[in-house]
Scaffold this motif. Structure first.
Motif, PDB file in Angstrom:
ATOM      1  N   VAL A   8      38.882 -20.673  -9.447  1.00 24.85           N
ATOM      2  CA  VAL A   8      40.126 -20.143 -10.008  1.00 24.85           C
ATOM      3  C   VAL A   8      39.828 -18.967 -10.928  1.00 24.85           C
ATOM      4  O   VAL A   8      40.525 -17.943 -10.892  1.00 24.85           O
ATOM      5  N   ARG A   9      38.788 -19.097 -11.734  1.00 20.56           N
ATOM      6  CA  ARG A   9      38.422 -18.000 -12.641  1.00 20.56           C
ATOM      7  C   ARG A   9      38.079 -16.739 -11.848  1.00 20.56           C
ATOM      8  O   ARG A   9      38.544 -15.641 -12.175  1.00 20.56           O
ATOM      9  N   ASP A  10      37.291 -16.901 -10.794  1.00 24.02           N
ATOM     10  CA  ASP A  10      36.914 -15.742  -9.964  1.00 24.02           C
ATOM     11  C   ASP A  10      38.132 -15.124  -9.291  1.00 24.02           C
ATOM     12  O   ASP A  10      38.246 -13.897  -9.190  1.00 24.02           O
ATOM     13  N   ALA A  11      39.056 -15.988  -8.844  1.00 22.76           N
ATOM     14  CA  ALA A  11      40.280 -15.487  -8.198  1.00 22.76           C
ATOM     15  C   ALA A  11      41.109 -14.688  -9.194  1.00 22.76           C
ATOM     16  O   ALA A  11      41.656 -13.620  -8.860  1.00 22.76           O
ATOM     17  N   GLY A  12      41.212 -15.182 -10.432  1.00 22.20           N
ATOM     18  CA  GLY A  12      41.963 -14.470 -11.457  1.00 22.20           C
ATOM     19  C   GLY A  12      41.331 -13.140 -11.823  1.00 22.20           C
ATOM     20  O   GLY A  12      42.023 -12.120 -11.950  1.00 22.20           O
ATOM     21  N   ALA A  20      40.097 -22.262 -16.640  1.00 22.28           N
ATOM     22  CA  ALA A  20      39.888 -21.069 -15.814  1.00 22.28           C
ATOM     23  C   ALA A  20      40.911 -19.991 -16.152  1.00 22.28           C
ATOM     24  O   ALA A  20      40.573 -18.809 -16.295  1.00 22.28           O
ATOM     25  N   CYS A  21      42.182 -20.397 -16.290  1.00 18.58           N
ATOM     26  CA  CYS A  21      43.234 -19.415 -16.601  1.00 18.58           C
ATOM     27  C   CYS A  21      43.008 -18.801 -17.977  1.00 18.58           C
ATOM     28  O   CYS A  21      43.191 -17.592 -18.159  1.00 18.58           O
ATOM     29  N   ARG A  22      42.629 -19.629 -18.935  1.00 18.93           N
ATOM     30  CA  ARG A  22      42.368 -19.109 -20.286  1.00 18.93           C
ATOM     31  C   ARG A  22      41.251 -18.067 -20.244  1.00 18.93           C
ATOM     32  O   ARG A  22      41.301 -17.062 -20.965  1.00 18.93           O
ATOM     33  N   GLU A  23      40.284 -18.305 -19.370  1.00 19.92           N
ATOM     34  CA  GLU A  23      39.145 -17.390 -19.278  1.00 19.92           C
ATOM     35  C   GLU A  23      39.563 -16.050 -18.674  1.00 19.92           C
ATOM     36  O   GLU A  23      39.291 -14.983 -19.245  1.00 19.92           O
ATOM     37  N   PHE A  24      40.260 -16.070 -17.516  1.00 19.45           N
ATOM     38  CA  PHE A  24      40.559 -14.780 -16.877  1.00 19.45           C
ATOM     39  C   PHE A  24      41.754 -14.070 -17.532  1.00 19.45           C
ATOM     40  O   PHE A  24      41.941 -12.869 -17.351  1.00 19.45           O
ATOM     41  N   VAL A  25      42.564 -14.787 -18.308  1.00 19.61           N
ATOM     42  CA  VAL A  25      43.652 -14.131 -19.039  1.00 19.61           C
ATOM     43  C   VAL A  25      43.102 -13.365 -20.239  1.00 19.61           C
ATOM     44  O   VAL A  25      43.564 -12.251 -20.535  1.00 19.61           O
ATOM     45  N   ASN A  26      42.110 -13.926 -20.909  1.00 24.71           N
ATOM     46  CA  ASN A  26      41.608 -13.321 -22.152  1.00 24.71           C
ATOM     47  C   ASN A  26      40.357 -12.472 -21.978  1.00 24.71           C
ATOM     48  O   ASN A  26      40.063 -11.634 -22.829  1.00 24.71           O
ATOM     49  N   ARG A  27      39.617 -12.709 -20.898  1.00 27.70           N
ATOM     50  CA  ARG A  27      38.367 -11.964 -20.692  1.00 27.70           C
ATOM     51  C   ARG A  27      38.309 -11.479 -19.248  1.00 27.70           C
ATOM     52  O   ARG A  27      37.798 -12.170 -18.373  1.00 27.70           O
TER      53      ARG A  27
END
Length: 789
Positions: free
Chosen positions: A356-360, A411-418
């Motif tokens: 999910v992180r990679d997709a974001g 995962a969402c917190r990661e790709f939203v902020n970084r």
């Protein structure tokens, strides 16, 4: 006479009232009853009767014979010899010994009978052996109930007394039958019987139809043979567990180990999962069909161990493939299987989170491919699409399981902020989210229906939940809300209220306190304007009313609105000055001691262009107050130099030039020389041949440089607010604790402010040092800090 006895309730004994003697293998009892105290005579008489019950049960026993048999047991147990002549201990021992003889003779008879049954069983194998076992078991246990009834006097007296005295291996007559069956027959045939049972089960597993009732009967008999050695009235499952459950479990393990190994070698992982799920369902159903419920746990654990745990690495290796291809049904099947084993899902959650992180990150990278030239909507939509897609996957494939929800959130917190767009600034996401929210809540929003707008605001809150720098969002949002309220450009008050309610629910009252006060000021201003119009009507004559400007004033509290005073000096047009002075006079009459600061940079108005030729309806220019001040100069002049305009308005060049540039771009003014930009030495005239598609022409457009300056100022304000927040948290903690280790203080501060933004340790240390310089806290020995009262 009380005819009840220990053990199972005695069934109705089949008695014959006819005197006709039927042909049997056993010799029927003699017509004369035995001597009361003669054990041989009594047993001979009883044995013939027991034979009749045991071997020809279906033909029944006539009433006279039944009564004779029952009486023989009763008379023997109560005979004079049995009771003794001297009373006391001797009498007790006589009854004990004679009762024991009768009991032992019955046991010997049963052992002999079962020996013959065993010999007969040797001629049967497989299903025939099962049929023989079941028939003999049913005959034997039924006969045992009748014989127990005949011997109930022995049960009630001698057996009961022996048990009460703690004698071992003494049972009521029915239980004695079961003990003998277990010891003299069952233990000799149980291996062959279980082998036949397991062969039947294997046939069924292979798809053949079997006689399930046979296995059910075998299971019931195994259960019935579980006797509590310490209490004959109780039963256990020891026999069933040792002789049925254990071999059944062992055979099940071997069967599925072989099958699964072969199936995996010949089929795909997805097909194997279908097979494993089918087998697990079959075994669960098998318990209900003919197994005892006690086996459920061990059977399930064994099947899971063989079918799932043993192949879990293979299943987990397939997880990424299924994710990449969005195979929801197969992912759900894998989840159902691995969720049933210990730690089965942990590796999947880690893989899911990374996926999910990679997709974001990929979605954001695609949006930012053209640099910073993208709409905030594109950025927020990219975040929402990734979240929505995998939220649906979690609900559909992973049953909304809390740990997978946590992985999704991480995962969402990661790709939203970084992400790639946040590289330049960690606060980019909250700023873009605030700008997108502003575009939704402004007039002209693409959300046509109220319900559609509400849904979009709900989605905004989905992204907001993952934003770490919530203070950044608050600052940008409050500034944009202020502009919407000041310029009366909100799509609706209901939408604004709904958004603030959502923020309040997410972050608490303090987060939205100033936003709500801004709304209150707007409402107060509406009432104030109504009062001002009434007052104005009373003091102005008709000539003044005809000449006056139609104004609308907003009184904004300094402590709640994120607005700054003008950055430049400005001489307003005479028409506006008169109106402003009149309002000030009205306001100070109502509120003495207050101060009004005019925010000219936020004021706007409309002007009618009566000078333009070849137009039936005069154009209406929507302008800022600065633009109004520039254009109204042309009521007195046909042409003006740049320096003249600057001197008349007092605007700084960095404010004057962009506003002049907007008028030139719209061709309201013409520059001389032609094409020149606003600068000293350039003159400007009105364009009398101005043309536009619309009658109302909006000239009050935001200048990019202003927007950038506003963003920079907002970030500076955020930094200052963060310093104050950190320092107040440090002082609050130290005031309550008095003394504290430096490391503990840092951790406590992080916990207190992380809901607003993730503080950096160096920043906390800097503010601790700043508070030391201000004498709020002091350093002690051993890295301790103390609060200075």
């Amino acid at each position: 006479m009380n005819l009840t006895a220990p053990g199972p309730a005695a069934p109705a004994v089949p008695l014959r009232r006819s005197r006709r003697i039927r042909k049997t293998r056993a010799t029927m009892p003699p017509t004369m009853p035995p001597q009361k105290d003669d054990i041989q005579d009594t047993w001979s008489f009883l044995e013939q009767g027991i034979n009749g019950v045991m071997l020809k049960l279906e033909e029944g026993v006539d009433m006279k014979t039944y009564m004779a048999l029952y009486t023989a047991v009763h008379d023997f147990c109560t005979s004079q010899k049995a009771a003794g002549h001297s009373g006391g201990l001797q009498a007790h021992r006589g009854a004990h010994l004679l009762g024991e003889e009768l009991y032992n003779l019955l046991g010997q008879y049963l052992s002999k009978h079962l020996h013959h049954v065993f010999e007969a069983s040797e001629t049967h194998t497989e299903e025939a052996l099962l049929g023989f076992y079941i028939r003999e078991w049913d005959r034997y246990t039924t006969a045992a109930k009748y014989i127990n009834h005949l011997f109930r006097y022995l049960n009630r007296h001698w057996v009961r007394r022996e048990i009460d005295e703690g004698k071992k291996n003494i049972y009521d007559v029915y239980t004695l039958h079961l003990v003998k069956w277990r010891e003299d027959f069952f233990k000799n045939v149980q291996e062959k019987v279980m082998s036949a049972v397991l062969n039947l089960v294997e046939k069924q597993r292979n798809g053949d139809t079997i006689e399930q009732s046979q296995i059910k009967s075998i299971v019931d008999s195994f259960v019935s043979l579980g006797l509590d050695e310490n209490d004959s009235t109780k039963s256990t499952l020891e026999v069933y567990r040792q002789f049925f459950e254990k071999p059944f479990i062992d055979a099940t393990r071997v069967y599925y180990e072989n099958e699964s190994r072969q199936f995996v070698a010949e089929n795909s992982v997805v097909e194997y999962m279908k097979k494993a799920e089918s087998r697990l369902d079959e075994e669960k159903a098998r318990v209900g069909l003919y197994l005892h419920t006690d086996i459920t746990k061990r059977l399930t654990e064994t099947c899971l161990d063989v079918l799932v745990t043993a192949h879990s690495p293979l299943l987990r290796d397939e997880f990424q493939v299924l994710l990449d291809n969005d195979r929801q049904e197969d992912l759900a099947r894998m989840y159902r299987l691995l969720s049933r084993i210990k730690d089965g899902l942990d590796p999947l959650r880690s893989k899911f989170e990374k996926h999910v992180r990679d997709a974001g990150l990929a979605a954001v990278l695609k949006v930012g491919a053209d640099g910073d030239n993208f709409e905030p909507k594109l950025y927020v939509d990219a975040l929402l699409q990734v979240h929505s897609r995998y939220q649906m996957l979690v609900n559909a494939a992973f049953a909304g399981e809390s740990e997978f929800v946590r992985s999704l959130d991480n995962a969402c917190r990661e790709f939203v902020n970084r992400n790639s767009i946040c590289k330049t600034s960690s606060s980019k996401s909250p700023e873009l989210l605030a700008r997108y929210t502003d575009s939704l809540l402004k007039k002209g929003s693409k959300a046509t229906e109220e319900s559609e707008l509400e849904e979009m605001l709900t989605q905004i809150m989905t992204v907001f939940k993952y934003i770490e720098d919530k203070d950044v969002f608050q600052k940008f949002y409050s500034k944009m809300l202020a502009k919407r309220l000041v310029h009366v450009s909100s799509v609706s008050d209901d939408a604004e209220t709904s958004m603030i309610s959502k923020l309040k629910e997410a972050c608490g009252f303090e987060y939205t306190n100033k936003l709500q006060r801004m709304f209150q000021d707007i409402q107060i201003s509406k009432d104030l304007n109504a009062s001002y119009r009434d007052w104005q009507e009373k003091i102005l004559d008709d000539e003044d009313r005809r000449k006056m400007v139609d104004p609308h004033f907003q009184i904004l509290g300094t402590g709640f609105w994120p607005l700054n005073p003008p950055s430049t000096e400005f001489i307003p047009p005479t028409e506006i000055v008169k109106t402003a002075e009149r309002f000030q006079h009205f306001y100070f009459d109502k509120h003495s001691g207050r101060k009004l600061t005019w925010l000219w940079q936020l004021c706007k108005g409309e002007m009618k262009a009566n000078y333009i030729k070849n137009t039936k309806v005069p154009y209406t220019f929507q302008v800022s107050t600065y633009q109004m001040g520039i254009l109204l100069l042309y009521n007195e002049h046909d042409s003006l130099e740049y320096d003249e305009i600057q001197k008349a308005t007092k605007l700084l060049p960095e404010i004057l030039e962009p506003n002049m540039g907007l008028l030139l771009k719209a061709k309201v003014l013409l520059a001389s020389p032609d094409g020149a930009k606003p600068a000293p030495g350039v003159s400007f005239t009105l364009n009398h041949n101005f043309k536009h598609k619309k009658v109302k022409v909006n000239l009050n457009l935001q200048i990019k440089s202003e927007q950038k300056n506003e963003a920079d100022d907002t970030h500076k304000t955020i930094e200052e607010d963060r310093k104050l927040l950190l320092q107040s948290a440090i002082v609050r903690i130290m005031k309550s604790r008095k003394t504290m280790k430096h490391v503990q203080l840092v951790q406590e501060v992080i916990q207190q402010v992380k809901a607003r933004f993730p503080p950096k340790v160096p920043d906390i240390k800097k503010n601790i040092e700043a508070l030391m310089e201000k004498d709020y806290i002091e350093r002690l020995d051993n890295d301790e800090l103390a609060y200075i009262a």
